[in-house]
Write a protein that holds these residues in place. Structure first.
Motif, mmCIF file in Angstrom:
data_model
loop_
_atom_site.group_PDB
_atom_site.id
_atom_site.type_symbol
_atom_site.label_atom_id
_atom_site.label_comp_id
_atom_site.label_asym_id
_atom_site.label_seq_id
_atom_site.Cartn_x
_atom_site.Cartn_y
_atom_site.Cartn_z
ATOM 1 N N TYR A 87 35.939 -22.071 -0.533
ATOM 2 C CA TYR A 87 36.398 -21.630 -0.122
ATOM 3 C C TYR A 87 37.751 -23.594 -0.937
ATOM 4 O O TYR A 87 38.860 -23.321 -1.139
ATOM 5 C CB TYR A 87 36.095 -22.686 0.998
ATOM 6 N N TYR A 88 36.830 -24.202 -1.627
ATOM 7 C CA TYR A 88 37.239 -25.152 -2.441
ATOM 8 C C TYR A 88 38.080 -25.100 -3.872
ATOM 9 O O TYR A 88 39.048 -25.450 -3.720
ATOM 10 C CB TYR A 88 35.961 -26.452 -2.856
ATOM 11 N N GLU A 137 38.928 -30.292 -4.527
ATOM 12 C CA GLU A 137 37.208 -31.631 -5.490
ATOM 13 C C GLU A 137 36.316 -31.442 -3.827
ATOM 14 O O GLU A 137 36.756 -31.093 -2.373
ATOM 15 C CB GLU A 137 37.336 -32.545 -5.652
ATOM 16 N N ARG A 138 35.214 -31.348 -3.876
ATOM 17 C CA ARG A 138 34.554 -30.832 -2.402
ATOM 18 C C ARG A 138 34.652 -32.270 -1.488
ATOM 19 O O ARG A 138 34.160 -32.103 -0.551
ATOM 20 C CB ARG A 138 32.867 -30.855 -3.044
ATOM 21 N N ILE A 184 43.212 -31.516 1.847
ATOM 22 C CA ILE A 184 42.901 -30.172 2.281
ATOM 23 C C ILE A 184 44.003 -29.487 2.305
ATOM 24 O O ILE A 184 44.679 -28.731 2.657
ATOM 25 C CB ILE A 184 42.133 -30.326 2.920
ATOM 26 N N ALA A 185 45.060 -30.605 3.797
ATOM 27 C CA ALA A 185 46.004 -30.003 4.360
ATOM 28 C C ALA A 185 47.413 -29.855 3.380
ATOM 29 O O ALA A 185 48.197 -29.035 3.152
ATOM 30 C CB ALA A 185 46.758 -30.803 5.652
ATOM 31 N N VAL A 240 38.359 -23.238 7.920
ATOM 32 C CA VAL A 240 36.781 -23.918 8.004
ATOM 33 C C VAL A 240 37.147 -25.195 7.608
ATOM 34 O O VAL A 240 35.988 -25.884 8.063
ATOM 35 C CB VAL A 240 36.364 -22.572 7.120
ATOM 36 N N LEU A 241 37.838 -25.789 6.532
ATOM 37 C CA LEU A 241 38.108 -26.576 5.552
ATOM 38 C C LEU A 241 38.545 -27.578 6.605
ATOM 39 O O LEU A 241 37.492 -29.231 6.110
ATOM 40 C CB LEU A 241 38.405 -26.617 4.102
ATOM 41 N N SER A 242 39.228 -27.890 7.432
ATOM 42 C CA SER A 242 39.622 -28.714 8.368
ATOM 43 C C SER A 242 38.731 -28.579 9.374
ATOM 44 O O SER A 242 39.422 -30.174 10.513
ATOM 45 C CB SER A 242 40.859 -27.839 8.865
#
Length: 383
Positions: free
Chosen positions: A6-7, A13-14, A21-22, A56-58
């Protein structure tokens, strides 16, 4: 085909923060948006892939599981989008904030906005946390003005269609191949203008009113958790679904127990004689008194456990324990008889029956021994 990281999908970057991310997601969403890639299946696939990665990442909890377990950690937790419309519904706060509401919006028409969410704080005792409780909450919420029926206009008069946007609530400007759509600055997206406002609500259509609701709080909740009352938030300004009301949990400090997750901690004072001889002591629990067997020779700081006397988990599972930590309490005042008996005991005490003290005294003796002098008993050991 295995899923991409997903990154990697978002190109961040992780250790990227929520804003990065947004920002990365917005760029990809604009690039692969269906309205600018009509009939392009690859663009549609990449658009859905980016949206799934952002979903997922948000989310802090999902992101933590993904960082630890990879895709297996969020399996079944992702949105599983089937179409662009699913994505619009899931990320209405992102899309409605100027990304897709301003770009690409001309072909879709004005989307109804969801009402705002509300917050109310709920304070619980530890006993209420242990058993679960129904609490009555009180907060202010907008309700329809009965005088104008939520139209905002004085009874007998009507709102007029906005001449600036023609009643659409939005104005559209062409910018090359893109159509830039913005909220009408005159009617602010309503599509109409109130010319003769209602005196009770002053043209708003709604009035702030105190609301009382019963909310079921499950057992085991912790500080900072929240319980959602679906549809109990503010009404939509244009006929969309209402928002939700979130009850944020606070837990009062207990006079006896400390909380450690689902376990409870009790600091238990015991007397010297109870520690030395052992005893069966009655201890408090949230469900009533219980018995704790303190063995002979208990030391200050020793820990004992009463299984199942802690708190339940909100999602079910094993109930926590009551952890009892003992400490020996020395009396500050004694009777003459007590002092006499203690002095007799002091004369009878032998250091060799208290291994920790004997070891400590030996180390002190060695520390103060003159340099080059063998510690007492060393010669016998070497011979």
């Amino acid at each position: 085909m295995s899923k991409r990281d997903y990154y990697e999908v978002l190109g961040v970057e992780r250790n990227a923060d929520e804003r990065e991310i947004a920002r990365a997601y917005r760029k990809l969403a604009v690039k692969y948006h269906p309205d600018s890639n009509s009939g392009n299946e690859d663009a549609s696939r990449l658009f859905k892939e980016a949206s799934e990665a952002y979903e997922v990442l948000s989310d802090q909890e999902k992101r933590a599981r993904y960082d630890r377990f990879g895709h297996a950690g969020v399996e079944g937790a992702g949105a599983g989008f089937n179409s662009a419309e699913d994505i619009f519904a899931a990320f209405s706060d992102i899309f409605g904030g100027g990304v897709f509401g301003d770009f690409f919006g001309g072909g879709r028409g004005r989307r109804q906005r969801r009402g705002n969410d509300l917050r109310v704080d709920v304070s619980l005792t530890l006993e209420e946390v242990a058993s679960g409780v129904t609490k009555q909450v009180r907060f202010n919420r907008s309700v329809e003005c009965k005088t104008c029926g939520a139209t905002g206009s004085k009874p007998g008069s009507q709102a007029q269609r906005c001449s600036q946007c023609g009643g659409r609530g939005q104005i559209v400007q062409s910018a090359g191949i893109l159509s830039v759509q913005t909220t009408c600055p005159v009617c602010r997206g309503a599509g109409v203008r109130i010319v003769d406002p209602c005196k009770d609500c002053r043209g708003q259509g709604y009035l702030k009113t105190a609301v009382e609701l019963d909310v079921d709080i499950p057992a085991g909740v912790d500080e900072g958790m929240r319980v959602r009352l679906t549809g109990q938030g503010e009404p939509s300004p244009d006929g969309g679904p209402p928002g939700d009301c979130y009850c944020f949990i606070g837990v009062k400090r207990h006079r006896i127990f400390q909380r450690d997750g689902k376990n409870l901690v009790l600091q238990l004072p015991i007397s010297y004689t109870q520690a030395a001889l052992g005893a069966e002591i009655e201890v408090p629990t949230l469900s009533g008194p219980d018995k704790l067997k303190v063995p002979r020779g208990t030391q200050s700081g020793d820990v004992f456990k009463l299984s199942g006397k802690g708190l339940p988990e909100p999602q079910g599972g094993r109930v926590g324990d009551l952890v009892v930590q003992t400490f020996i309490e020395t009396p500050k005042k004694m009777s003459a008889e007590q002092e006499k008996l203690l002095r007799q005991l002091a004369e009878l005490e032998k250091v060799d029956v208290m291994p920790h003290r004997k070891n400590f005294l030996d180390r002190i003796r060695d520390y103060f021994a003159p340099a080059g002098t063998a510690p007492e008993g060393a010669a016998e050991k070497d011979s």
